[in-house]
Write a protein that holds these residues in place. Sequence first.
Motif, short mmCIF file in Angstrom:
data_model
loop_
_atom_site.label_atom_id
_atom_site.label_comp_id
_atom_site.label_asym_id
_atom_site.label_seq_id
_atom_site.Cartn_x
_atom_site.Cartn_y
_atom_site.Cartn_z
N PHE A 209 0.59 -0.99 0.11
CA PHE A 209 0.31 -0.07 0.22
C PHE A 209 0.34 1.28 -0.30
O PHE A 209 0.51 2.11 -0.86
CB PHE A 209 -1.29 -0.12 1.36
N SER A 210 1.86 1.64 0.52
CA SER A 210 2.62 2.16 0.57
C SER A 210 3.69 2.30 -1.06
O SER A 210 3.40 3.49 -1.19
CB SER A 210 3.79 2.49 1.71
N LEU A 211 4.39 1.92 -1.63
CA LEU A 211 4.25 1.52 -2.73
C LEU A 211 3.63 1.90 -3.28
O LEU A 211 3.39 2.54 -4.64
CB LEU A 211 4.70 0.82 -3.05
N SER A 212 1.83 1.62 -3.79
CA SER A 212 0.57 2.15 -4.46
C SER A 212 0.86 3.52 -4.20
O SER A 212 0.23 4.05 -5.46
CB SER A 212 -0.21 1.27 -3.69
N GLY A 213 0.60 3.50 -2.74
CA GLY A 213 0.60 5.62 -2.57
C GLY A 213 1.46 5.81 -3.20
O GLY A 213 0.99 7.21 -3.99
N VAL A 214 2.77 5.26 -3.68
CA VAL A 214 3.63 6.68 -4.16
C VAL A 214 3.92 6.52 -5.52
O VAL A 214 3.51 7.11 -6.55
CB VAL A 214 5.29 5.59 -3.42
N GLY A 215 3.26 5.38 -5.80
CA GLY A 215 3.18 5.10 -7.10
C GLY A 215 1.51 6.22 -7.74
O GLY A 215 1.56 6.57 -8.95
N LEU A 216 0.50 5.93 -7.34
CA LEU A 216 -1.00 6.29 -7.43
C LEU A 216 -0.37 8.34 -7.55
O LEU A 216 -0.80 8.75 -7.96
CB LEU A 216 -1.72 6.44 -6.43
N THR A 217 0.96 8.28 -6.70
CA THR A 217 1.00 10.01 -6.55
C THR A 217 2.21 10.40 -7.47
O THR A 217 1.63 11.01 -8.41
CB THR A 217 1.52 10.35 -5.37
N ALA A 218 2.64 9.06 -8.23
CA ALA A 218 3.49 9.77 -9.30
C ALA A 218 2.73 9.71 -10.53
O ALA A 218 3.13 10.83 -11.01
CB ALA A 218 4.13 8.73 -9.50
N LEU A 219 1.53 9.62 -10.78
CA LEU A 219 0.99 8.84 -12.48
C LEU A 219 0.42 10.37 -11.75
O LEU A 219 -0.52 11.24 -13.21
CB LEU A 219 0.33 7.83 -12.16
N VAL A 220 -0.30 10.65 -10.63
CA VAL A 220 -0.84 11.88 -10.69
C VAL A 220 -0.39 13.39 -11.18
O VAL A 220 -0.27 14.15 -11.56
CB VAL A 220 -1.93 12.39 -9.25
N ALA A 221 1.06 13.75 -10.86
CA ALA A 221 1.71 14.41 -10.74
C ALA A 221 2.46 14.00 -12.38
O ALA A 221 2.09 15.09 -13.15
CB ALA A 221 3.18 14.11 -10.42
N ILE A 222 2.85 13.16 -12.78
CA ILE A 222 2.68 13.18 -14.05
C ILE A 222 1.41 13.10 -14.89
O ILE A 222 1.36 14.32 -15.98
CB ILE A 222 3.04 11.45 -14.90
N LEU A 223 0.12 12.88 -14.66
CA LEU A 223 -0.71 13.81 -15.21
C LEU A 223 -0.88 15.37 -15.28
O LEU A 223 -1.67 16.26 -16.28
CB LEU A 223 -1.93 13.46 -15.01
#
Length: 838
Positions: A576-590
């Motif tokens: 979940f921690s890495l998933s949160g980092v991944g989602l945050t990165a996707l939002v930042a990219i978007l």
Amino acid sequence: MLLFLYTLLFHHLQTKVENKLCRMMGEPKYPLLSKEGDVTIGGMFAIHSKETLPSFEFKQKPQPLSCSSVNLRDFRLAQIMIFAIEEINKSESLLPNVSIGYQIYDTCGSRLSSMSATMGLMNGPEFAAGETCNGQSSIHSIIGETESSATVILSRTTGPFKIPVISHSASCECLSNRKDYPSFFRTISSDYHQGRALAYIVKHLGWTWVGAVNSDNDYGNYGMAIFLNTAQKEGICVEYSEKFYRTEPDKLKKVVDKIKQSTAKVIVAFVSFIEMGLLIEQLTIQNITGLQIIGVEGWITSKNYITSNSFRVMGGSLGFALRKINFDGFSDYVINAFWETAFPCSHIEGNLSQYAVSCRRYQDLLALKNYNEDVPEHRYSSHVYKAVYAVAHSLQNLLKCKENESCDKSLAIQPQQVVEALKKINFTVKFGDHVWFDRTGATVAHYEVVNWQQDSDKSFQFKPVGYYDASLPPDQRFVLNTENIIWAGGHLKKPSSVCSESCPPGTRKAAQRGRPVCCYDCIPCAEGEISNETDSNNCNSCPEEYWSNAEKNKCDLKAVEFLSFTETMGIVLVFFSLSGVGLTALVAILFYSKKDTPIVKANNSDLSFLLLFSLSLCFLCSLTFIGQPTEWSCMLRHTAFGITFVLCISCVLGKTIVVLMAFKAALPGSNLMKWFGPAQQRLNVLAFTLIQVLICVLWLTISPPFPLKNMKYYKERVIIECSLGSTIGFWAVLGYIGLLAVLCFILAFMARTLPDNFNEAKFITFSMLIFCAVWITFIPAYVSSPGKLTVAVEIFAILASSFGLLFCIFAPKCYIILFKPGQNTKQHVMGKTSTKTH
């Protein structure tokens, strides 16, 4: 009355006149064997074992006591005494011109005859007419008796006259009292050693439950008392202790009945020679088998008692015996020279001897004239032999004998002089034994341990299987070769005799109420305690960092508990921690790809990217809580958590202020936005974050977090956790985050009435509501959760609040960007479109 007084006075005067003359009162007691000499040694042996009392009808003068049943053992002792005397008389170096005579009395194994023999030795058989009494005995020392009780009588009788008594087998510890027996010596050791050695052999063989039988005389009572005292110290329990005397058949029956009823399979028999014969007879008649008998030197090597019938009962017996020593020439002596020179009736039958005693009294002894098969087994011979030589060496010193010269026979030797000389003797006999007397008048204890065995040819043997030597250091005195022992019943396996079976490691002994200490129950050790030896009395607590294993016999290191990366809970949280980092990165990219669109530009896109960066750090800081705590990880996890969340909340707070001020600035005449431009927003975020950094620095400086082994919550395992160090620092960090979150929530709540199309304030309000709810719930959960669950709760709070901020703030914008691009216009963002959603 006057006539009576006159008669009494006359008798007194007559007695006073005649008291200088020796008169024999009653019939004289003649020795059985005797020989004239310059000095005389007395001897007292139970050559016969049964005594018949005469008729006491007072119609005629009572006849002398008659003795029967030859005691071959004591007869051989009398022969060895004469043998030693003859050797000395022939010696040119020991008393060269002095002849030793002897007077040997038969005590018939009776205390009555023993007392009579003592009087005979002290007084002599006859006196010359008119001979004056000088108060001195005609003998210079006495060798005897065989039994301790008879020796006590002998020593107490001769003691006032200071006549030395040297016993070859009276081993009672009572005779060690020099105050009561100042002129007593013995060439055998005291039973102090034998009684203790009996307890040692029982202890060595692992028997803790035994029966005890002893003769009801000085020998048995004192010896058994020593055994019982030592046994108690060694942890041996005695199921019963019975005693009897040879003239008490009822007590003997009681002893046998007790043996039959008992559960002890080992019997310690501190029994005299004659009593043991009676006990063996009864055990054989009643066929009581399977008992392991532990015996003493008084009977353990008696050939008389080892027969086919008795071996069924006594086979495998163990006991302490005197050393066996063969004398060169003694076997021939007992067949030839003794009967030719020392025995008064070897050629004459029916005539009166020199003591006017019928030779018929010797007829039962004549039957032994050609018998010498028992000579090698006789173990007391050396003690009689040494006793004779001890007297000879003391006389050698008193008569001032010089080597290869003569002795001064003119010197009158008194018995008390012999007593003092005996205390100083120190010599070695021909078979190598060193002879000297200790302060109690005894010699050093040295026993063989013998075992009753039957050879392949059906012959019975006393096989040596060990020894006890009191002259050696305590740890070397007792040696026993158990592999050479044949146990009771002919078994090769040692029998067991315990009240309760041994408690294995992992248990402790618990005494049974009202029973001896050897009777107990085995209680398993409690958790955290162990016993690593058999029959442990107590369980020992494991050291603080150890815990007992399942068997409770070993302390193992406690299991270490912390939230690791490899366990299921740790893997889920990492995911979940890495998933949160991944989602945050996707939002930042978007957002970066749509940075020029109105919805991204609105409310300062720089804060949005800074917020996404801080959320990534929040997700990553949860990883510092997983794994074994170390000094650095403990400091990092709390400070990283505090700083990243303040950074995150500061960004949200900045966005909230901007949203609020943006609409306040739209009012006519307002110039508020100049104070909340991009530079000011970044400065506010930096200022809020620096305050948290300062709190963390003070915390780390004053009392930083550190790894701690918590052993209080769980007894069976160690929780490795991070101690907060300063709890004030921790709550200051958490309180500051809460303060910013509450402030942000209030400001967002104030902006909730802004136009519907611009829902930023509503989403911030909702995100702060989730954030506060998570952390308010976290506090009691954190306090009540044990061990690694505490860390898991903290990680869950971090992830939940981070996901709440991510989804509540950015999910609506991502939805518009991806699925409602038509609403990503300046007019729609500003709420100026005519279309409204109902």
